[in-house]
Scaffold this motif. Structure first.
Motif, PDB file in Angstrom:
ATOM      1  N   GLU A 132      16.274  12.504  -3.306  1.00  0.00           N
ATOM      2  CA  GLU A 132      16.788  11.145  -3.285  1.00  0.00           C
ATOM      3  C   GLU A 132      15.627  10.154  -3.350  1.00  0.00           C
ATOM      4  O   GLU A 132      14.628  10.301  -2.648  1.00  0.00           O
ATOM      5  N   GLU A 133      15.753   9.143  -4.187  1.00  0.00           N
ATOM      6  CA  GLU A 133      14.749   8.085  -4.244  1.00  0.00           C
ATOM      7  C   GLU A 133      14.904   7.208  -3.008  1.00  0.00           C
ATOM      8  O   GLU A 133      16.021   6.837  -2.636  1.00  0.00           O
ATOM      9  N   VAL A 134      13.806   6.900  -2.376  1.00  0.00           N
ATOM     10  CA  VAL A 134      13.834   6.136  -1.124  1.00  0.00           C
ATOM     11  C   VAL A 134      13.060   4.843  -1.305  1.00  0.00           C
ATOM     12  O   VAL A 134      11.940   4.848  -1.811  1.00  0.00           O
ATOM     13  N   GLU A 135      13.666   3.756  -0.912  1.00  0.00           N
ATOM     14  CA  GLU A 135      13.001   2.453  -0.931  1.00  0.00           C
ATOM     15  C   GLU A 135      12.434   2.187   0.461  1.00  0.00           C
ATOM     16  O   GLU A 135      13.160   2.275   1.454  1.00  0.00           O
ATOM     17  N   PRO A 136      11.138   1.868   0.567  1.00  0.00           N
ATOM     18  CA  PRO A 136      10.586   1.585   1.900  1.00  0.00           C
ATOM     19  C   PRO A 136      11.115   0.262   2.441  1.00  0.00           C
ATOM     20  O   PRO A 136      11.378  -0.673   1.685  1.00  0.00           O
ATOM     21  N   TRP A 137      11.297   0.206   3.743  1.00  0.00           N
ATOM     22  CA  TRP A 137      11.668  -1.051   4.382  1.00  0.00           C
ATOM     23  C   TRP A 137      10.489  -2.013   4.239  1.00  0.00           C
ATOM     24  O   TRP A 137       9.328  -1.597   4.316  1.00  0.00           O
ATOM     25  N   PRO A 138      10.745  -3.298   4.080  1.00  0.00           N
ATOM     26  CA  PRO A 138       9.656  -4.272   3.908  1.00  0.00           C
ATOM     27  C   PRO A 138       8.606  -4.210   5.025  1.00  0.00           C
ATOM     28  O   PRO A 138       7.411  -4.371   4.767  1.00  0.00           O
ATOM     29  N   ASP A 139       9.044  -3.950   6.257  1.00  0.00           N
ATOM     30  CA  ASP A 139       8.098  -3.884   7.378  1.00  0.00           C
ATOM     31  C   ASP A 139       7.141  -2.701   7.262  1.00  0.00           C
ATOM     32  O   ASP A 139       6.109  -2.678   7.933  1.00  0.00           O
ATOM     33  N   ASN A 140       7.489  -1.709   6.447  1.00  0.00           N
ATOM     34  CA  ASN A 140       6.671  -0.501   6.326  1.00  0.00           C
ATOM     35  C   ASN A 140       5.793  -0.467   5.082  1.00  0.00           C
ATOM     36  O   ASN A 140       4.994   0.449   4.915  1.00  0.00           O
ATOM     37  N   VAL A 141       5.933  -1.438   4.207  1.00  0.00           N
ATOM     38  CA  VAL A 141       5.227  -1.399   2.927  1.00  0.00           C
ATOM     39  C   VAL A 141       3.708  -1.432   3.115  1.00  0.00           C
ATOM     40  O   VAL A 141       2.977  -0.671   2.473  1.00  0.00           O
ATOM     41  N   ALA A 142       3.196  -2.288   3.998  1.00  0.00           N
ATOM     42  CA  ALA A 142       1.744  -2.372   4.194  1.00  0.00           C
ATOM     43  C   ALA A 142       1.179  -1.035   4.674  1.00  0.00           C
ATOM     44  O   ALA A 142       0.141  -0.577   4.169  1.00  0.00           O
ATOM     45  N   ALA A 143       1.848  -0.392   5.623  1.00  0.00           N
ATOM     46  CA  ALA A 143       1.385   0.908   6.122  1.00  0.00           C
ATOM     47  C   ALA A 143       1.473   1.965   5.035  1.00  0.00           C
ATOM     48  O   ALA A 143       0.561   2.790   4.886  1.00  0.00           O
ATOM     49  N   LEU A 144       2.542   1.958   4.261  1.00  0.00           N
ATOM     50  CA  LEU A 144       2.700   2.925   3.184  1.00  0.00           C
ATOM     51  C   LEU A 144       1.595   2.771   2.142  1.00  0.00           C
ATOM     52  O   LEU A 144       0.976   3.752   1.724  1.00  0.00           O
ATOM     53  N   LEU A 145       1.329   1.545   1.734  1.00  0.00           N
ATOM     54  CA  LEU A 145       0.283   1.313   0.733  1.00  0.00           C
ATOM     55  C   LEU A 145      -1.100   1.692   1.267  1.00  0.00           C
ATOM     56  O   LEU A 145      -1.903   2.286   0.541  1.00  0.00           O
ATOM     57  N   LEU A 146      -1.375   1.371   2.535  1.00  0.00           N
ATOM     58  CA  LEU A 146      -2.662   1.741   3.112  1.00  0.00           C
ATOM     59  C   LEU A 146      -2.782   3.260   3.235  1.00  0.00           C
ATOM     60  O   LEU A 146      -3.828   3.836   2.916  1.00  0.00           O
ATOM     61  N   PHE A 147      -1.719   3.913   3.653  1.00  0.00           N
ATOM     62  CA  PHE A 147      -1.739   5.377   3.763  1.00  0.00           C
ATOM     63  C   PHE A 147      -1.968   6.011   2.391  1.00  0.00           C
ATOM     64  O   PHE A 147      -2.739   6.968   2.263  1.00  0.00           O
ATOM     65  N   GLN A 148      -1.339   5.475   1.360  1.00  0.00           N
ATOM     66  CA  GLN A 148      -1.565   5.978   0.006  1.00  0.00           C
ATOM     67  C   GLN A 148      -3.009   5.744  -0.423  1.00  0.00           C
ATOM     68  O   GLN A 148      -3.626   6.595  -1.061  1.00  0.00           O
ATOM     69  N   TYR A 149      -3.578   4.595  -0.065  1.00  0.00           N
ATOM     70  CA  TYR A 149      -4.968   4.299  -0.381  1.00  0.00           C
ATOM     71  C   TYR A 149      -5.905   5.312   0.290  1.00  0.00           C
ATOM     72  O   TYR A 149      -6.916   5.710  -0.282  1.00  0.00           O
ATOM     73  N   LEU A 150      -5.548   5.736   1.487  1.00  0.00           N
ATOM     74  CA  LEU A 150      -6.386   6.653   2.267  1.00  0.00           C
ATOM     75  C   LEU A 150      -6.165   8.124   1.913  1.00  0.00           C
ATOM     76  O   LEU A 150      -6.764   8.995   2.523  1.00  0.00           O
ATOM     77  N   ARG A 151      -5.360   8.406   0.913  1.00  0.00           N
ATOM     78  CA  ARG A 151      -4.983   9.798   0.603  1.00  0.00           C
ATOM     79  C   ARG A 151      -6.169  10.704   0.310  1.00  0.00           C
ATOM     80  O   ARG A 151      -6.063  11.914   0.461  1.00  0.00           O
ATOM     81  N   THR A 152      -7.302  10.147  -0.091  1.00  0.00           N
ATOM     82  CA  THR A 152      -8.490  10.969  -0.364  1.00  0.00           C
ATOM     83  C   THR A 152      -9.506  10.887   0.772  1.00  0.00           C
ATOM     84  O   THR A 152     -10.638  11.341   0.615  1.00  0.00           O
ATOM     85  N   GLN A 153      -9.119  10.341   1.902  1.00  0.00           N
ATOM     86  CA  GLN A 153     -10.062  10.094   2.993  1.00  0.00           C
ATOM     87  C   GLN A 153      -9.799  10.952   4.231  1.00  0.00           C
ATOM     88  O   GLN A 153      -9.987  10.514   5.357  1.00  0.00           O
ATOM     89  N   TRP A 154      -9.376  12.184   4.009  1.00  0.00           N
ATOM     90  CA  TRP A 154      -9.139  13.098   5.123  1.00  0.00           C
ATOM     91  C   TRP A 154     -10.437  13.773   5.536  1.00  0.00           C
ATOM     92  O   TRP A 154     -11.214  14.218   4.699  1.00  0.00           O
ATOM     93  N   ARG A 155     -10.656  13.851   6.838  1.00  0.00           N
ATOM     94  CA  ARG A 155     -11.759  14.659   7.386  1.00  0.00           C
ATOM     95  C   ARG A 155     -11.298  16.105   7.381  1.00  0.00           C
ATOM     96  O   ARG A 155     -10.198  16.395   7.847  1.00  0.00           O
ATOM     97  N   THR A 156     -12.102  16.976   6.824  1.00  0.00           N
ATOM     98  CA  THR A 156     -11.713  18.378   6.753  1.00  0.00           C
ATOM     99  C   THR A 156     -12.834  19.267   7.242  1.00  0.00           C
ATOM    100  O   THR A 156     -14.011  18.910   7.192  1.00  0.00           O
ATOM    101  N   GLY A 157     -12.446  20.426   7.720  1.00  0.00           N
ATOM    102  CA  GLY A 157     -13.390  21.443   8.156  1.00  0.00           C
ATOM    103  C   GLY A 157     -12.914  22.789   7.654  1.00  0.00           C
ATOM    104  O   GLY A 157     -12.037  22.873   6.788  1.00  0.00           O
ATOM    105  N   ALA A 158     -13.453  23.831   8.227  1.00  0.00           N
ATOM    106  CA  ALA A 158     -13.106  25.184   7.796  1.00  0.00           C
ATOM    107  C   ALA A 158     -11.618  25.481   7.989  1.00  0.00           C
ATOM    108  O   ALA A 158     -11.032  26.250   7.236  1.00  0.00           O
ATOM    109  N   GLY A 159     -11.001  24.848   8.976  1.00  0.00           N
ATOM    110  CA  GLY A 159      -9.591  25.092   9.253  1.00  0.00           C
ATOM    111  C   GLY A 159      -8.650  24.160   8.511  1.00  0.00           C
ATOM    112  O   GLY A 159      -7.447  24.234   8.677  1.00  0.00           O
TER     113      GLY A 159
END
Length: 97
Positions: free
Chosen positions: A24-51
């Motif tokens: 199902e296609e989901v439309e974000p609530w307006p209050d959540n758009v800023a967090a969604l866009l920032l989270f998408q921006y950070l998609r390549t910024q995960w700290r990773t280790g061996a696990g």
């Protein structure tokens, strides 16, 4: 504010089929758009280790947030929203299959 889903013709042009994207296609609530866009921006910024991933790189997150010109309360709320999404993502990543 967000990218609209591709048309069936655009999907087929990539060699995929509409059926490859069942759900199902989901439309974000307006209050959540800023967090969604920032989270998408950070998609390549995960700290990773061996696990695997352990969390987002907050240095990058805070630098981006500092440039957004947020009021202090909005800054705190957005940081909390991203942390909530981060925990949910890590729970999905490490969920037993």
């Amino acid at each position: 504010m967000y990218i609209k889903a591709p048309t069936p013709e655009e999907i087929e042009a990539t060699g995929l089929a509409v059926e490859d994207f069942v759900g199902e296609e989901v439309e974000p609530w307006p209050d959540n758009v800023a967090a969604l866009l920032l989270f998408q921006y950070l998609r390549t910024q995960w700290r990773t280790g061996a696990g695997g991933p352990s969390g987002l790189d907050y240095t990058v997150m805070h630098r981006k947030m500092d440039r957004m010109g947020l009021a202090p309360d909005d800054y705190d709320q957005l940081e909390h929203d991203i942390q909530t999404m981060e925990v949910a993502a890590l729970n999905c990543i490490y969920a037993e299959k």
